[in-house]
Scaffold this motif. Structure first.
Motif, PDB file in Angstrom:
ATOM      1  N   ARG A 226     -45.246  46.809  22.645  1.00 32.38           N
ATOM      2  CA  ARG A 226     -43.475  45.874  22.732  1.00 32.38           C
ATOM      3  C   ARG A 226     -42.161  46.887  23.488  1.00 32.38           C
ATOM      4  O   ARG A 226     -43.120  48.266  22.933  1.00 32.38           O
ATOM      5  CB  ARG A 226     -43.422  45.545  22.144  1.00 32.38           C
ATOM      6  CG  ARG A 226     -44.476  44.234  21.354  1.00 32.38           C
ATOM      7  CD  ARG A 226     -44.063  43.098  19.900  1.00 32.38           C
ATOM      8  NE  ARG A 226     -45.637  42.537  19.579  1.00 32.38           N
ATOM      9  CZ  ARG A 226     -45.076  42.179  18.598  1.00 32.38           C
ATOM     10  NH1 ARG A 226     -44.496  42.369  17.555  1.00 32.38           N
ATOM     11  NH2 ARG A 226     -46.500  41.309  18.348  1.00 32.38           N
ATOM     12  N   LYS A 227     -41.587  46.494  24.369  1.00 33.74           N
ATOM     13  CA  LYS A 227     -40.384  47.272  24.232  1.00 33.74           C
ATOM     14  C   LYS A 227     -39.432  46.259  24.016  1.00 33.74           C
ATOM     15  O   LYS A 227     -38.949  45.105  25.276  1.00 33.74           O
ATOM     16  CB  LYS A 227     -40.925  47.593  26.028  1.00 33.74           C
ATOM     17  CG  LYS A 227     -41.640  48.608  26.438  1.00 33.74           C
ATOM     18  CD  LYS A 227     -42.607  47.788  27.120  1.00 33.74           C
ATOM     19  CE  LYS A 227     -43.710  48.885  27.905  1.00 33.74           C
ATOM     20  NZ  LYS A 227     -45.075  47.903  27.789  1.00 33.74           N
ATOM     21  N   VAL A 228     -38.426  46.310  23.281  1.00 30.98           N
ATOM     22  CA  VAL A 228     -38.113  45.296  22.462  1.00 30.98           C
ATOM     23  C   VAL A 228     -36.735  45.849  21.970  1.00 30.98           C
ATOM     24  O   VAL A 228     -36.446  47.204  20.994  1.00 30.98           O
ATOM     25  CB  VAL A 228     -38.741  44.391  21.541  1.00 30.98           C
ATOM     26  CG1 VAL A 228     -36.873  43.508  21.064  1.00 30.98           C
ATOM     27  CG2 VAL A 228     -39.388  43.601  22.072  1.00 30.98           C
ATOM     28  N   SER A 236     -30.647  40.784  23.399  1.00 31.78           N
ATOM     29  CA  SER A 236     -32.164  41.689  23.224  1.00 31.78           C
ATOM     30  C   SER A 236     -31.970  42.230  24.638  1.00 31.78           C
ATOM     31  O   SER A 236     -31.789  41.309  25.703  1.00 31.78           O
ATOM     32  CB  SER A 236     -32.787  41.140  22.944  1.00 31.78           C
ATOM     33  OG  SER A 236     -33.076  39.998  23.414  1.00 31.78           O
ATOM     34  N   THR A 238     -35.651  43.545  26.650  1.00 29.97           N
ATOM     35  CA  THR A 238     -37.416  43.099  27.029  1.00 29.97           C
ATOM     36  C   THR A 238     -38.133  43.197  27.843  1.00 29.97           C
ATOM     37  O   THR A 238     -37.377  42.626  28.812  1.00 29.97           O
ATOM     38  CB  THR A 238     -38.348  41.936  25.590  1.00 29.97           C
ATOM     39  OG1 THR A 238     -39.538  42.518  25.874  1.00 29.97           O
ATOM     40  CG2 THR A 238     -37.266  41.329  26.815  1.00 29.97           C
ATOM     41  N   HIS A 261     -37.573  44.121  33.634  1.00 33.63           N
ATOM     42  CA  HIS A 261     -37.155  43.900  32.305  1.00 33.63           C
ATOM     43  C   HIS A 261     -35.700  42.618  32.259  1.00 33.63           C
ATOM     44  O   HIS A 261     -35.815  42.257  33.421  1.00 33.63           O
ATOM     45  CB  HIS A 261     -35.366  45.555  31.850  1.00 33.63           C
ATOM     46  CG  HIS A 261     -36.567  45.574  30.618  1.00 33.63           C
ATOM     47  ND1 HIS A 261     -37.863  45.965  30.104  1.00 33.63           N
ATOM     48  CD2 HIS A 261     -35.687  45.840  29.517  1.00 33.63           C
ATOM     49  CE1 HIS A 261     -37.676  46.079  28.510  1.00 33.63           C
ATOM     50  NE2 HIS A 261     -36.626  45.697  28.404  1.00 33.63           N
ATOM     51  N   LEU A 272     -37.334  37.206  18.993  1.00 31.27           N
ATOM     52  CA  LEU A 272     -37.458  38.615  18.710  1.00 31.27           C
ATOM     53  C   LEU A 272     -36.881  39.528  17.611  1.00 31.27           C
ATOM     54  O   LEU A 272     -37.505  40.303  17.039  1.00 31.27           O
ATOM     55  CB  LEU A 272     -36.613  39.423  19.367  1.00 31.27           C
ATOM     56  CG  LEU A 272     -37.608  38.873  21.571  1.00 31.27           C
ATOM     57  CD1 LEU A 272     -36.297  39.455  22.296  1.00 31.27           C
ATOM     58  CD2 LEU A 272     -38.806  39.456  21.863  1.00 31.27           C
ATOM     59  N   SER A 418     -44.090  42.149  28.522  1.00 27.94           N
ATOM     60  CA  SER A 418     -45.319  43.378  28.187  1.00 27.94           C
ATOM     61  C   SER A 418     -46.586  43.576  28.671  1.00 27.94           C
ATOM     62  O   SER A 418     -46.974  44.152  28.636  1.00 27.94           O
ATOM     63  CB  SER A 418     -44.895  44.300  27.026  1.00 27.94           C
ATOM     64  OG  SER A 418     -45.213  43.957  25.935  1.00 27.94           O
TER      65      SER A 418
END
Length: 485
Positions: A226-228, A236, A238, A261, A272, A418
């Protein structure tokens, strides 16, 4: 010495055959997907010793059960608390037929039953490449007042990584609670000194499943992909972009990286936040009692987008990333556009895509012309014949490396996340996708997709049939191992 080995070899051979017998019985008793079972059996047959080593390192579910059994209990207990305390109180959005088409009713209900409630009062901003993401992220980080939660598969201590790290440390020194998770494989390049400096500044930082043998980490299982980033429970970020200079396209690296993104503001950030708390409890081994500051009330003024945040991983009961992809694909009536860097679909995904095309849906798929993994590239190419026969247009992105993971259906809904369209994202990695029910966002993504076609070549069926026998054979062999990639 030779006499010694001649004497010992029958015993070693007997032990090897016994090990193979036990492994085969174990594979059969696990009742895995038949494709994956066949792949491991083929691996043991074609690579007698190496195949056994690969299975012992990467193929067993025992490690998964041991690692994630406690996490599953946390998910179950905290997940219900999250629904009861933070979403039910705000009256989780009902499915308004007039606002969210009945066409996607089954998809919405499926996700809602998997801790992915439909939320309103959201504002979604598409961010193209690192050039748009990182300035927006740094601006938001500098505005943080209460907390910053951040988790990345790849976090590199390079130019952009230093900028973000300095912003995090500055905020921690100001009294903002900063919690950070980096994956033990994806962020393997981070040195011990980096962690010491972050902790000294007040940043709480953990590795997700750190590894002991770096030489064996390129495909090790159960990664946090994940990219959060979550800021004050309201804002947020993500999608597909990691923290690395490669994504900035400033001339430092020769390869152009095309990625997508989103900046998400509003009610959907709660999901999230919930997912981050689960992973934080897992890496820190400490319980966490969230407060209202982690789940603040959201106002209708944020925006009008309906959003569901869909997570999946080895600790999830359902293969919800794959299942939600299938439901979205099968809901298409007019058009379906898919961008993914790794296209190794399972049978359900492949059937959904080809059946949609055969029923009159315009299906377009964009993948890299050149991948960063030759074996994955070869496996992906083995599916092209079936796609072309179904009338699907396949675009090969040549400007650089296509890393976007997006899907749009009928100019109505969008998926940005992701998860790649491959077995690893479906079965092994921790992933997160965002489903956006907003025609304006879908149109914008489709416009980006169409603009990217200028940097692609359209795969031609005749040219594809004329490939060399050597190339065709390589692709077919790699496809046999596709469930393991």
């Amino acid at each position: 010495m030779l006499d010694f080995w001649f004497t010992l070899s029958p015993f070693l051979l007997g032990l090897y055959y016994l090990a193979i017998f036990i492994v085969v019985i174990n594979i059969l008793l696990e009742n895995r997907n038949p494709l994956k079972t066949h792949s491991y059996l083929l691996l043991l047959l074609l690579l007698p010793v190496l195949g056994l080593i690969i299975y012992l390192f990467f193929g067993q579910h025992i490690r998964k059960r041991r690692i994630f059994s406690k996490n599953q209990l946390i998910n179950s207990a905290f997940g219900q608390k999250y629904i009861d305390e933070y979403l039910t109180l705000e009256n989780v959005t009902p499915i308004h037929k007039a606002l969210v088409s009945e066409q996607f009713d089954k998809l919405i209900r499926f996700l809602s039953r998997d801790l992915s409630p439909l939320s309103q009062n959201n504002k979604v901003t598409l961010l193209k490449n690192g050039e748009e993401k990182f300035p927006a992220l740094l601006e938001a980080l500098n505005k943080a007042e209460n907390h910053i939660h951040i988790e990345y598969y790849i976090f590199t201590d390079d130019e952009i990584g230093i900028q973000i790290s300095e912003a995090l440390m500055a905020k921690a020194k100001q009294g903002v609670q900063v919690r950070m998770i980096v994956d033990g494989v994806g962020s393997l390049a981070l040195r011990k000194l980096y962690f010491e400096n972050m902790k000294a500044a007040g940043v709480e930082i953990y590795e997700f499943m750190p590894v002991l043998f770096p030489s064996f980490t390129s495909k090790i299982n159960y990664r946090n992909h994940r990219k959060v980033v979550i800021i004050d429970g309201i804002t947020s970020f993500t999608g597909g972009i990691n923290v690395d200079d490669r994504y900035v396209n400033n001339g430092k690296y020769p390869t152009y990286w095309r990625d997508t993104h989103i900046k998400l503001e509003g009610t959907a950030v709660k999901t999230l936040q919930f997912l981050f708390i689960l992973n934080w409890q897992f890496v820190s081994k400490q319980p966490w009692r969230p407060t209202e500051k982690h789940f603040p009330k959201t106002e209708p003024s944020f925006g009008s987008s309906y959003v569901q945040v869909n997570a999946s991983g080895p600790d999830w009961d359902l293969a919800s990333i794959m299942d939600s992809f299938c439901l979205a694909i099968n809901s298409a009536r007019n058009s379906l556009k898919i961008a993914t860097p790794y296209f190794i679909p399972n049978e359900s995904i492949m059937n959904g895509i080809t059946t949609s095309a055969k029923s009159g849906v315009s299906v377009e798929i964009m993948i890299p012309y050149t991948s960063d993994s030759w074996i994955v590239q070869a496996a992906s190419m083995s599916f092209m014949k079936q796609l072309l026969r179904a009338g699907i247009k396949v675009y090969l992105y040549k400007k650089g490396f296509l890393h976007s993971k997006t899907l749009t259906v009928d100019n109505s809904i969008s998926v940005v996340g992701s998860a790649n369209m491959d077995h690893r994202s479906f079965d092994l990695n921790h992933e997160v996708n965002t489903y956006i029910y907003d025609p304006a966002i879908a149109r914008q993504l489709n416009e980006n997709f169409d603009a990217d076609k200028a940097d692609c070549i359209l795969l031609n069926a005749q040219d594809w049939r004329e490939r060399s026998i050597k190339q065709k054979l390589l692709e077919s062999i790699c496809r046999l191992l596709a469930p393991l990639l």
